[in-house]
Write a protein that holds these residues in place. Structure first.
Motif, PDB file in Angstrom:
ATOM      1  N   ALA A 266      -8.024   1.535  10.881  1.00  0.00           N
ATOM      2  CA  ALA A 266      -7.666   0.163  11.592  1.00  0.00           C
ATOM      3  C   ALA A 266      -6.903   0.391  12.890  1.00  0.00           C
ATOM      4  O   ALA A 266      -7.334  -0.584  13.638  1.00  0.00           O
TER       5      ALA A 266
ATOM      6  N   VAL B 205     -13.779  -1.785   4.951  1.00  0.00           N
ATOM      7  CA  VAL B 205     -12.958  -1.446   3.910  1.00  0.00           C
ATOM      8  C   VAL B 205     -13.198  -0.287   3.112  1.00  0.00           C
ATOM      9  O   VAL B 205     -14.409   0.097   2.949  1.00  0.00           O
TER      10      VAL B 205
ATOM     11  N   SER C 267     -12.468 -13.690   3.448  1.00  0.00           N
ATOM     12  CA  SER C 267     -13.032 -12.541   2.980  1.00  0.00           C
ATOM     13  C   SER C 267     -14.378 -12.194   3.052  1.00  0.00           C
ATOM     14  O   SER C 267     -14.871 -11.148   3.356  1.00  0.00           O
TER      15      SER C 267
ATOM     16  N   ASP D 221      -9.500  -4.472   7.745  1.00  0.00           N
ATOM     17  CA  ASP D 221     -10.092  -4.782   6.575  1.00  0.00           C
ATOM     18  C   ASP D 221     -11.359  -5.880   6.670  1.00  0.00           C
ATOM     19  O   ASP D 221     -12.112  -5.910   5.781  1.00  0.00           O
TER      20      ASP D 221
ATOM     21  N   SER E  77     -15.988   5.746   6.350  1.00  0.00           N
ATOM     22  CA  SER E  77     -16.637   5.410   5.271  1.00  0.00           C
ATOM     23  C   SER E  77     -17.388   6.130   4.424  1.00  0.00           C
ATOM     24  O   SER E  77     -17.416   6.030   3.029  1.00  0.00           O
TER      25      SER E  77
ATOM     26  N   ASN F 258       0.663  -1.246  -0.025  1.00  0.00           N
ATOM     27  CA  ASN F 258      -0.204  -0.219   0.083  1.00  0.00           C
ATOM     28  C   ASN F 258       0.849   1.085   0.057  1.00  0.00           C
ATOM     29  O   ASN F 258       2.054   1.047  -0.072  1.00  0.00           O
TER      30      ASN F 258
ATOM     31  N   GLY G 244      -7.583   4.127   5.667  1.00  0.00           N
ATOM     32  CA  GLY G 244      -7.719   2.638   5.916  1.00  0.00           C
ATOM     33  C   GLY G 244      -6.662   2.407   7.161  1.00  0.00           C
ATOM     34  O   GLY G 244      -7.399   1.798   8.073  1.00  0.00           O
TER      35      GLY G 244
ATOM     36  N   GLY H 194      -9.030  -9.413   5.799  1.00  0.00           N
ATOM     37  CA  GLY H 194     -10.158  -9.383   5.024  1.00  0.00           C
ATOM     38  C   GLY H 194      -9.926  -9.991   3.595  1.00  0.00           C
ATOM     39  O   GLY H 194     -10.881  -9.686   2.542  1.00  0.00           O
ATOM     40  N   ARG H 195      -8.842 -10.622   3.414  1.00  0.00           N
ATOM     41  CA  ARG H 195      -8.734 -11.157   2.379  1.00  0.00           C
ATOM     42  C   ARG H 195      -8.508 -12.818   2.447  1.00  0.00           C
ATOM     43  O   ARG H 195      -8.426 -13.371   3.309  1.00  0.00           O
TER      44      ARG H 195
ATOM     45  N   VAL I 285     -10.556  -1.796  -5.112  1.00  0.00           N
ATOM     46  CA  VAL I 285     -11.123  -2.166  -3.852  1.00  0.00           C
ATOM     47  C   VAL I 285     -12.535  -1.836  -3.813  1.00  0.00           C
ATOM     48  O   VAL I 285     -12.991  -0.951  -4.267  1.00  0.00           O
TER      49      VAL I 285
END
Length: 398
Positions: free
Chosen positions: A305, A293, A145, A289, A342, A45, A301, A140-141, A267
């Protein structure tokens, strides 16, 4: 002693683990890959860490890259021909997470946290939960996810609104004063130019946020490894055509630092449920995430977090029963900031016509531009100013 299992070794998982160890909570962090693999891998990132996150680093004893030395104190804006600068009260800082995350993992291990490289899928959660009082899912992957359902009332998009092409570059003269430059090409997307500390030393991160199907979407189709000359030529052409505030500082030595220092993808923004029962009075709590997200266009982000991790750590340290009542209390404690970040980001991705009033007002009033910039540290304040046309006008006229 309370024992917590954390799935995911990004900033959310590591900040949570470090905060829990400071409270003498037993922690096992389950990482999807080794830190050596992460450190030598592709760009993760180009996130900026704002002042509240840096303060949490100081409190945790992991502020290894002082913002006074490596940071910046302003945002330069170029929006459809408008130019203005907003200044932070406190500096922000950007460090390549391939440096940042392994160092924090070392800190966690030195403080008694266990770091275990282990892939965990949904079927393993029940068995893993038996080893801990609480599982926190901060990844989150991959196979986890879809673990937490989307909250449709806060997730207006079911597809990416931007194509991300983020890379590290040399050969760009720094802005004066040192700052992030935010360029908006109406109808085409955004560019964030970020001074960043990398494994190559100080470099410039260019984060292109390109509208799908637009004139800059081609940047997501080119490979610098396959044809470096074509990639460089195309990036330069798109800079000059759509982002002149950055292009005017490009030097002859302009180049991508390495083909692995490029991230191309997209994303889909989403807000997900806060927790999930695992059976046997055990719960999985969503973090990072896995929970919220946001598109990287507003740089929120990593910051939200870390904020969420701090809230969760505080609530865990004050509790001995980790049931549904606990999970709902955590949800209430962190909701305002996370939903505000968000909603603010989604507003920028699909700007209403009256957002132009905001940009023109900020260009006229340096005090308001400074307040707007300072609120990158405080998304809940930002959203209270920007949520509606009436609120924007009240902000500009206050």
């Amino acid at each position: 002693m309370t024992t917590v299992g954390i799935l995911g070794a990004g900033i959310a998982g590591l900040h949570l683990g470090l905060a829990l160890r400071a409270a003498d909570v037993d922690v096992t962090l389950y990482a999807e890959r080794s830190m050596d693999e992460l450190a030598g891998g592709p760009l993760l990132n180009t996130v900026a860490h704002h002042h509240p996150l840096l303060e949490r680093e100081r409190a945790l004893g992991v502020h290894h890259w002082p913002a006074a030395e490596f940071g910046y104190r302003a945002h330069h804006h170029w929006i459809g021909g408008l130019r203005f600068t907003g200044r932070f009260t406190h500096p922000s800082c950007a460090v390549d997470h391939r440096i940042y995350l392994p160092r924090l993992a070392e800190d966690l291990a030195e403080r008694g946290g266990r770091v275990e490289v282990r892939a965990v899928g949904p079927r393993e959660l029940g068995g893993l939960a038996r080893n801990h009082d609480l599982l926190v899912v901060a990844s989150g992957r991959g196979p986890l996810s879809g673990l937490f359902p989307r909250r449709p009332e806060h997730s207006p998009h079911d597809a990416p609104r931007r194509l991300v092409c983020a890379g590290l570059y040399t050969g760009i003269a720094p802005a004066e004063p040192a700052a992030v430059t935010i360029g908006v090409a109406p109808g085409q997307g955004e560019l964030l130019e970020i001074p960043l500390l990398s494994r190559h030393g100080p470099v410039t991160a260019l984060l292109f946020e390109n509208v799908p199907g637009g004139e800059l979407a081609v940047l997501n189709e080119l490979s610098p490894a396959a044809d470096p000359a074509l990639f460089r030529k195309t990036v330069l052409a798109k800079l000059h055509e759509h982002h002149p505030a950055t292009a005017e500082r490009v030097l002859d030595a302009f180049a991508l630092t390495h083909p692995r220092d490029l991230l191309q993808g997209a994303v889909t923004p989403a807000v997900r449920e806060d927790f999930r029962p695992l059976g046997g009075d055990k719960f999985a709590l969503a973090l990072g995430d896995a929970h919220v997200v946001v598109d990287p266009v507003m740089g929120q982000g990593a910051n939200i977090a870390s904020y969420s991790a701090a809230v969760v750590a505080r609530e865990i340290a004050a509790e001995t029963v980790f049931d549904e009542l606990f999970c709902r209390r955590v949800a209430r404690a962190r909701e305002e900031v996370l939903l505000a970040a968000s909603a603010w980001t989604n507003l920028v991705l699909d700007p209403p016509p009256w957002l132009d009033e905001l940009w023109r007002g900020l260009a006229r009033d340096p005090r308001r531009a400074d307040e707007f910039t300072d609120n990158f540290d405080h998304p809940e304040r930002q959203w209270r100013l920007l949520a509606t046309r009436s609120r924007v006008r009240a902000f500009l006229n206050s």
